[in-house]
Design a protein around this motif. Structure first.
Motif, PDB file in Angstrom:
ATOM      1  N   VAL A 155       0.822  -1.214   0.000  1.00 32.86           N
ATOM      2  CA  VAL A 155       0.000   0.000   0.000  1.00 32.86           C
ATOM      3  C   VAL A 155       0.853   1.259   0.000  1.00 32.86           C
ATOM      4  CG1 VAL A 155      -1.827   1.250   1.227  1.00 32.86           C
ATOM      5  CG2 VAL A 155      -1.770  -1.260   1.301  1.00 32.86           C
ATOM      6  N   ALA A 156       0.465   2.214  -0.865  1.00 34.35           N
ATOM      7  CA  ALA A 156       1.087   3.537  -0.885  1.00 34.35           C
ATOM      8  C   ALA A 156      -0.014   4.588  -0.867  1.00 34.35           C
ATOM      9  CB  ALA A 156       1.970   3.712  -2.119  1.00 34.35           C
ATOM     10  N   ASP A 157       0.114   5.561   0.007  1.00 33.53           N
ATOM     11  CA  ASP A 157      -0.834   6.673   0.096  1.00 33.53           C
ATOM     12  C   ASP A 157      -0.389   7.761  -0.879  1.00 33.53           C
ATOM     13  OD1 ASP A 157      -2.567   8.702   0.793  1.00 33.53           O
ATOM     14  OD2 ASP A 157      -1.722   9.025   2.792  1.00 33.53           O
ATOM     15  N   ASP A 158      -1.232   8.047  -1.873  1.00 31.89           N
ATOM     16  CA  ASP A 158      -0.859   9.114  -2.810  1.00 31.89           C
ATOM     17  C   ASP A 158      -1.147  10.504  -2.252  1.00 31.89           C
ATOM     18  OD1 ASP A 158      -3.607   9.735  -3.275  1.00 31.89           O
ATOM     19  OD2 ASP A 158      -3.713   8.271  -4.891  1.00 31.89           O
ATOM     20  N   GLN A 195       9.175  -0.487  -8.198  1.00 30.98           N
ATOM     21  CA  GLN A 195      10.620  -0.709  -8.239  1.00 30.98           C
ATOM     22  C   GLN A 195      11.155  -1.386  -6.986  1.00 30.98           C
ATOM     23  OE1 GLN A 195      12.448   3.104  -9.166  1.00 30.98           O
ATOM     24  NE2 GLN A 195      11.139   3.411 -10.950  1.00 30.98           N
ATOM     25  N   GLN A 196      10.597  -1.062  -5.820  1.00 33.37           N
ATOM     26  CA  GLN A 196      11.084  -1.641  -4.572  1.00 33.37           C
ATOM     27  C   GLN A 196      10.236  -2.824  -4.108  1.00 33.37           C
ATOM     28  OE1 GLN A 196      11.761   1.421  -1.574  1.00 33.37           O
ATOM     29  NE2 GLN A 196      12.308   2.910  -3.148  1.00 33.37           N
ATOM     30  N   GLU A 197       8.917  -2.675  -4.192  1.00 32.15           N
ATOM     31  CA  GLU A 197       8.029  -3.749  -3.731  1.00 32.15           C
ATOM     32  C   GLU A 197       7.861  -4.841  -4.787  1.00 32.15           C
ATOM     33  OE1 GLU A 197       6.867  -4.063  -0.802  1.00 32.15           O
ATOM     34  OE2 GLU A 197       6.963  -2.089   0.128  1.00 32.15           O
ATOM     35  N   GLY A 198       8.073  -4.516  -6.052  1.00 30.83           N
ATOM     36  CA  GLY A 198       7.964  -5.511  -7.108  1.00 30.83           C
ATOM     37  C   GLY A 198       6.558  -6.008  -7.358  1.00 30.83           C
ATOM     38  N   VAL A 199       5.566  -5.122  -7.278  1.00 33.69           N
ATOM     39  CA  VAL A 199       4.183  -5.534  -7.459  1.00 33.69           C
ATOM     40  C   VAL A 199       3.925  -5.932  -8.913  1.00 33.69           C
ATOM     41  CG1 VAL A 199       3.404  -4.038  -5.578  1.00 33.69           C
ATOM     42  CG2 VAL A 199       3.373  -3.171  -7.931  1.00 33.69           C
ATOM     43  N   VAL A 200       2.921  -6.796  -9.084  1.00 31.87           N
ATOM     44  CA  VAL A 200       2.529  -7.222 -10.428  1.00 31.87           C
ATOM     45  C   VAL A 200       1.744  -6.118 -11.129  1.00 31.87           C
ATOM     46  CG1 VAL A 200       1.148  -8.898 -11.731  1.00 31.87           C
ATOM     47  CG2 VAL A 200       2.498  -9.649  -9.770  1.00 31.87           C
ATOM     48  N   ARG A 248       6.515   4.603  -7.869  1.00 30.97           N
ATOM     49  CA  ARG A 248       7.878   4.092  -8.045  1.00 30.97           C
ATOM     50  C   ARG A 248       8.274   3.120  -6.936  1.00 30.97           C
ATOM     51  NH1 ARG A 248      10.304   9.952 -10.008  1.00 30.97           N
ATOM     52  NH2 ARG A 248       9.858   9.657 -12.229  1.00 30.97           N
ATOM     53  N   ARG A 249       7.861   3.413  -5.711  1.00 31.74           N
ATOM     54  CA  ARG A 249       8.188   2.491  -4.610  1.00 31.74           C
ATOM     55  C   ARG A 249       7.504   1.145  -4.825  1.00 31.74           C
ATOM     56  NH1 ARG A 249       5.728   0.859  -0.055  1.00 31.74           N
ATOM     57  NH2 ARG A 249       4.159   2.518   0.035  1.00 31.74           N
ATOM     58  N   LEU A 269       3.641   6.826 -16.148  1.00 32.72           N
ATOM     59  CA  LEU A 269       4.645   5.930 -15.579  1.00 32.72           C
ATOM     60  C   LEU A 269       4.329   4.473 -15.892  1.00 32.72           C
ATOM     61  CD1 LEU A 269       5.110   7.608 -12.064  1.00 32.72           C
ATOM     62  CD2 LEU A 269       6.750   7.626 -13.960  1.00 32.72           C
ATOM     63  N   ALA A 270       3.052   4.114 -15.808  1.00 31.53           N
ATOM     64  CA  ALA A 270       2.646   2.728 -16.062  1.00 31.53           C
ATOM     65  C   ALA A 270       2.930   2.328 -17.503  1.00 31.53           C
ATOM     66  CB  ALA A 270       1.163   2.552 -15.746  1.00 31.53           C
TER      67      ALA A 270
END
Length: 410
Positions: free
Chosen positions: A87-90, A105-110, A101-102, A127-128
């Motif tokens: 989860v990321a809060d925008d 690039q860092q979490e590697g989500v599908v 990006r997190r 970005l997507a």
């Protein structure tokens, strides 16, 4: 507005605490690190103006993850692996790019899902598309988000502004309304809806539109309402954060015109506008509350998240996102490009949705049919469809014909 923010903050704190504590409702799993749970990204508004939408979205996703995990995880090409939500809060805008990006690039989500604001959808979609990551929008309806070359971005609940404007004009024509006041927020969605409504109105020359543009943070809509004059319908669709206040303040001015909202949470409107909303406030949704699929899903949702009071279409869109991506993973594995291709190639029938989900080559919904309902002070048709503090029910009165998918300019 202060009350609005307090409601959002309380809900956000309660649910975020559940995430940190590893609650099973949020996909927490005792699965070993070697097995590797599959991560799905959540990029939504948990703070800021759009938090009431985002909190519902995250809860809907959590319900789907929990149900899939209890049934043994994603099978087929997913090989029985569990799902987790990253989860990321925008922050209703400011945290969108860093959050995307997190997650990727860092979490590697599908995949990434949950976008609410149009000011977020545009940058996230860019970005997507660059990173080839499937991105699922919920309420980000700005026309300009999708382009002819979009292949990884999908709308899931709110159609493009041009399609929403089309349905609003259809509603006015159906009810023989000749004068319409329009409230617009001065940001991406509001301006996109404004231009789209102006285009749609060309085919309805017998309807007069009075348009007012207000800043997004506005809480005093009285001068704008007065400037509209004597109208028979007020459309607040172009100002999502202000729609409940537009309704309440129109009533205080003695205006009797019904108000069409901005696909906002029913519970938020009922709280902020109170009795003024009943019988006067209508809104369009991607959920079909009269169906057994919606009722069954709503009961499970409210049993898990009673603090959310009502099963909003934001929640059902979040639920759909997880179910769609999970099905894709079960068929083609966790490769992002293959997941996007699978979504494009298939139709998804989600319980409680107002239409089957399928997409054009550029990610616009095909066959979208928003359902307009009016807020009434009444009990739900079945037990378990509300909480003790919920005293309203939306009564459907108009179903849009299947809307022509918006085609971005080449």
């Amino acid at each position: 507005m202060k009350r609005y923010r307090l409601i959002a903050a309380v809900g956000a704190v309660a649910l975020f605490t559940a995430v940190l504590s590893g609650s099973a409702a949020y996909g927490g799993s005792s699965e070993s690190a070697q097995a590797g749970p599959i991560k799905l990204g959540v990029l939504t508004s948990l703070t800021g103006n759009f938090a009431p939408w985002g909190i519902q979205v995250r809860s809907g996703m959590a319900l789907a993850v929990n149900e899939i995990n209890r049934a043994g995880g994603v099978k087929g090409r997913g090989q029985g692996r569990k799902l987790n939500l990253a989860v990321a809060d925008d922050q209703s805008g400011a945290g969108a790019i860093d959050g995307f990006r997190r997650l990727t690039q860092q979490e590697g989500v599908v995949s990434v899902g949950g976008i609410i604001g149009s000011n977020i959808g545009g940058p996230a979609a860019n970005l997507a598309e660059q990173a080839h990551v499937p991105l699922f929008l919920v309420k980000s309806g700005n026309n300009e988000i999708l382009t002819q070359s979009s292949r990884y971005t999908f709308r899931t609940c709110l159609p493009a502004a041009a399609m929403v404007a089309q349905s609003v004009v259809q509603l006015a024509q159906k009810r023989n309304i000749k004068s319409v006041g329009v409230m617009i927020a001065d940001y991406a969605w509001g301006q996109s809806f404004k231009s789209s409504l102006e285009d749609a109105a060309k085919s309805a020359s017998n309807i007069k539109f009075q348009v007012q543009v207000a800043p997004v943070p506005t809480t005093n809509f009285t001068p704008y309402l007065r400037a509209m004059g004597d109208v028979s319908l007020i459309v607040a669709t172009g100002h999502p954060p202000g729609a409940p206040l537009v309704l309440a303040q129109a009533g205080q001015l003695g205006l009797k015109a019904p108000v069409v909202g901005a696909d906002g949470p029913w519970s938020l409107t009922a709280k902020n506008a109170g009795s003024a909303s009943f019988g006067r406030y209508s809104d369009f949704k991607c959920m079909a509350t009269a169906t057994q699929g919606y009722k069954a899903l709503a009961k499970r949702y409210l049993k898990t998240f009673p603090q959310n009071e009502f099963f909003e279409d934001d929640a059902i869109a979040g639920y759909a996102y997880v179910k769609i991506v999970a099905e894709a993973i079960s068929k083609v594995g966790v490769n992002r490009q293959r997941v996007a291709a699978y979504v494009h190639a298939n139709t998804f029938n989600i319980p409680g949705y107002a239409w089957p989900l399928r997409w054009t080559a550029w990610g616009e919904m095909i066959g979208a049919r928003p359902q307009y309902a009016i807020l009434t002070k009444s009990a739900p048709p079945q037990a378990g469809l509300n909480t003790a503090s919920t005293t309203f029910w939306p009564r459907v009165f108009f179903k849009s014909p299947a809307l022509t998918p918006y085609r971005p300019p080449s």
